[in-house]
Scaffold this motif. Structure first.
Motif, PDB file in Angstrom:
ATOM      1  N   MET A   1     121.815  43.527  -3.177  1.00 25.43           N
ATOM      2  CA  MET A   1     121.561  42.371  -4.023  1.00 25.43           C
ATOM      3  C   MET A   1     120.083  42.009  -3.939  1.00 25.43           C
ATOM      4  SD  MET A   1     123.397  38.737  -3.687  1.00 25.43           S
ATOM      5  CE  MET A   1     122.971  37.374  -4.670  1.00 25.43           C
ATOM      6  N   SER A   2     119.453  41.873  -5.072  1.00 24.88           N
ATOM      7  CA  SER A   2     118.031  41.545  -5.123  1.00 24.88           C
ATOM      8  C   SER A   2     117.786  40.086  -4.764  1.00 24.88           C
ATOM      9  CB  SER A   2     117.476  41.786  -6.529  1.00 24.88           C
ATOM     10  OG  SER A   2     117.534  43.139  -6.872  1.00 24.88           O
ATOM     11  N   ILE A   3     116.585  39.849  -4.262  1.00 27.94           N
ATOM     12  CA  ILE A   3     116.082  38.486  -4.121  1.00 27.94           C
ATOM     13  C   ILE A   3     114.808  38.414  -4.952  1.00 27.94           C
ATOM     14  CG2 ILE A   3     117.087  38.139  -1.830  1.00 27.94           C
ATOM     15  CD1 ILE A   3     114.205  38.430  -0.722  1.00 27.94           C
ATOM     16  N   PHE A   4     114.300  37.224  -5.130  1.00 28.65           N
ATOM     17  CA  PHE A   4     113.125  37.039  -5.967  1.00 28.65           C
ATOM     18  C   PHE A   4     112.082  36.236  -5.211  1.00 28.65           C
ATOM     19  CE2 PHE A   4     116.757  37.871  -8.514  1.00 28.65           C
ATOM     20  CZ  PHE A   4     116.292  38.765  -9.468  1.00 28.65           C
ATOM     21  N   LEU A   5     110.842  36.587  -5.437  1.00 27.43           N
ATOM     22  CA  LEU A   5     109.705  35.890  -4.847  1.00 27.43           C
ATOM     23  C   LEU A   5     108.961  35.197  -5.975  1.00 27.43           C
ATOM     24  CD1 LEU A   5     107.642  35.280  -2.574  1.00 27.43           C
ATOM     25  CD2 LEU A   5     106.581  37.478  -3.128  1.00 27.43           C
ATOM     26  N   GLN A   6     108.867  33.872  -5.894  1.00 32.02           N
ATOM     27  CA  GLN A   6     108.085  33.112  -6.859  1.00 32.02           C
ATOM     28  C   GLN A   6     106.747  32.798  -6.218  1.00 32.02           C
ATOM     29  OE1 GLN A   6     109.751  29.604  -8.919  1.00 32.02           O
ATOM     30  NE2 GLN A   6     107.928  28.530  -8.200  1.00 32.02           N
ATOM     31  N   ILE A  94     111.053  32.094  -1.771  1.00 30.29           N
ATOM     32  CA  ILE A  94     112.092  33.095  -1.961  1.00 30.29           C
ATOM     33  C   ILE A  94     113.240  32.455  -2.746  1.00 30.29           C
ATOM     34  CG2 ILE A  94     113.824  34.531  -0.798  1.00 30.29           C
ATOM     35  CD1 ILE A  94     110.994  35.596  -0.511  1.00 30.29           C
ATOM     36  N   LEU A  95     113.687  33.143  -3.787  1.00 30.93           N
ATOM     37  CA  LEU A  95     114.750  32.647  -4.656  1.00 30.93           C
ATOM     38  C   LEU A  95     115.939  33.598  -4.619  1.00 30.93           C
ATOM     39  CD1 LEU A  95     112.505  32.008  -7.799  1.00 30.93           C
ATOM     40  CD2 LEU A  95     113.213  30.300  -6.120  1.00 30.93           C
ATOM     41  N   GLN A  96     117.110  33.047  -4.849  1.00 29.23           N
ATOM     42  CA  GLN A  96     118.331  33.840  -4.991  1.00 29.23           C
ATOM     43  C   GLN A  96     118.938  33.475  -6.328  1.00 29.23           C
ATOM     44  OE1 GLN A  96     120.947  33.810  -1.620  1.00 29.23           O
ATOM     45  NE2 GLN A  96     122.755  34.057  -2.923  1.00 29.23           N
ATOM     46  N   LYS A  97     119.345  34.464  -7.104  1.00 31.58           N
ATOM     47  CA  LYS A  97     119.897  34.222  -8.424  1.00 31.58           C
ATOM     48  C   LYS A  97     121.298  33.602  -8.304  1.00 31.58           C
ATOM     49  CE  LYS A  97     119.900  36.543 -12.840  1.00 31.58           C
ATOM     50  NZ  LYS A  97     119.681  37.817 -13.514  1.00 31.58           N
ATOM     51  N   PHE A  98     121.574  32.601  -9.138  1.00 32.92           N
ATOM     52  CA  PHE A  98     122.895  31.980  -9.186  1.00 32.92           C
ATOM     53  C   PHE A  98     123.847  32.873  -9.973  1.00 32.92           C
ATOM     54  CE2 PHE A  98     121.548  27.509  -8.156  1.00 32.92           C
ATOM     55  CZ  PHE A  98     122.518  27.311  -7.182  1.00 32.92           C
ATOM     56  N   SER A  99     125.123  32.808  -9.619  1.00 32.73           N
ATOM     57  CA  SER A  99     126.138  33.651 -10.253  1.00 32.73           C
ATOM     58  C   SER A  99     126.348  33.310 -11.732  1.00 32.73           C
ATOM     59  CB  SER A  99     127.463  33.533  -9.510  1.00 32.73           C
ATOM     60  OG  SER A  99     127.901  32.189  -9.505  1.00 32.73           O
ATOM     61  N   TYR A 100     126.046  32.083 -12.145  1.00 29.12           N
ATOM     62  CA  TYR A 100     126.292  31.704 -13.530  1.00 29.12           C
ATOM     63  C   TYR A 100     125.151  32.091 -14.474  1.00 29.12           C
ATOM     64  CZ  TYR A 100     123.526  27.532 -12.310  1.00 29.12           C
ATOM     65  OH  TYR A 100     122.560  26.672 -11.877  1.00 29.12           O
ATOM     66  N   ALA A 101     124.078  32.635 -13.944  1.00 29.42           N
ATOM     67  CA  ALA A 101     122.962  33.085 -14.782  1.00 29.42           C
ATOM     68  C   ALA A 101     123.218  34.518 -15.252  1.00 29.42           C
ATOM     69  CB  ALA A 101     121.657  33.012 -14.012  1.00 29.42           C
ATOM     70  N   SER A 102     122.824  34.809 -16.465  1.00 26.58           N
ATOM     71  CA  SER A 102     123.046  36.165 -16.990  1.00 26.58           C
ATOM     72  C   SER A 102     121.935  37.093 -16.582  1.00 26.58           C
ATOM     73  CB  SER A 102     123.162  36.132 -18.500  1.00 26.58           C
ATOM     74  OG  SER A 102     122.052  35.504 -19.080  1.00 26.58           O
TER      75      SER A 102
END
Length: 102
Positions: A1-6, A94-102
């Motif tokens: 599962m990817s994570i995101f860096l803002q 560091i961000l994690q994508k929410f399940s409700y986002a496409s």
């Protein structure tokens, strides 16, 4: 599962062009480490001269691997010099994508 860096960067307006030129060279080098630049934005309203980059990473340890890759590059000192002269502040989140986002 990817994570995101803002990465949120407040840029000195006088250094804008140098910053953009440096980032154009920097992005392909950091992407060699597996980072993926998903988006790069600049504020049009609000705090002007603010840049937001969203990077996709494999996991938290991938952030360090990417920085190590960049710091080992022969042009790192030149990149760092320009960023030191043009970036007034930087915030990394560091961000994690929410399940409700496409």
């Amino acid at each position: 599962m990817s994570i995101f860096l803002q990465a949120t960067l407040e840029i000195d307006g006088a250094g804008y062009q140098r910053f953009v030129q440096t980032m154009a060279e920097w992005v392909p080098i950091i992407e060699e480490s597996g980072w993926k630049l998903n988006a790069a934005y600049m504020h049009r309203t609000g705090r002007l001269n603010t840049v937001i980059d969203i990077w996709e990473l494999e996991d938290l340890a991938h952030m360090d691997r990417g920085f190590q890759h960049l710091m080992s590059h022969p042009r790192f000192a030149a990149f760092k010099k320009v960023l030191d002269e043009t970036v007034k502040s930087e915030t990394l989140v560091i961000l994690q994508k929410f399940s409700y986002a496409s």
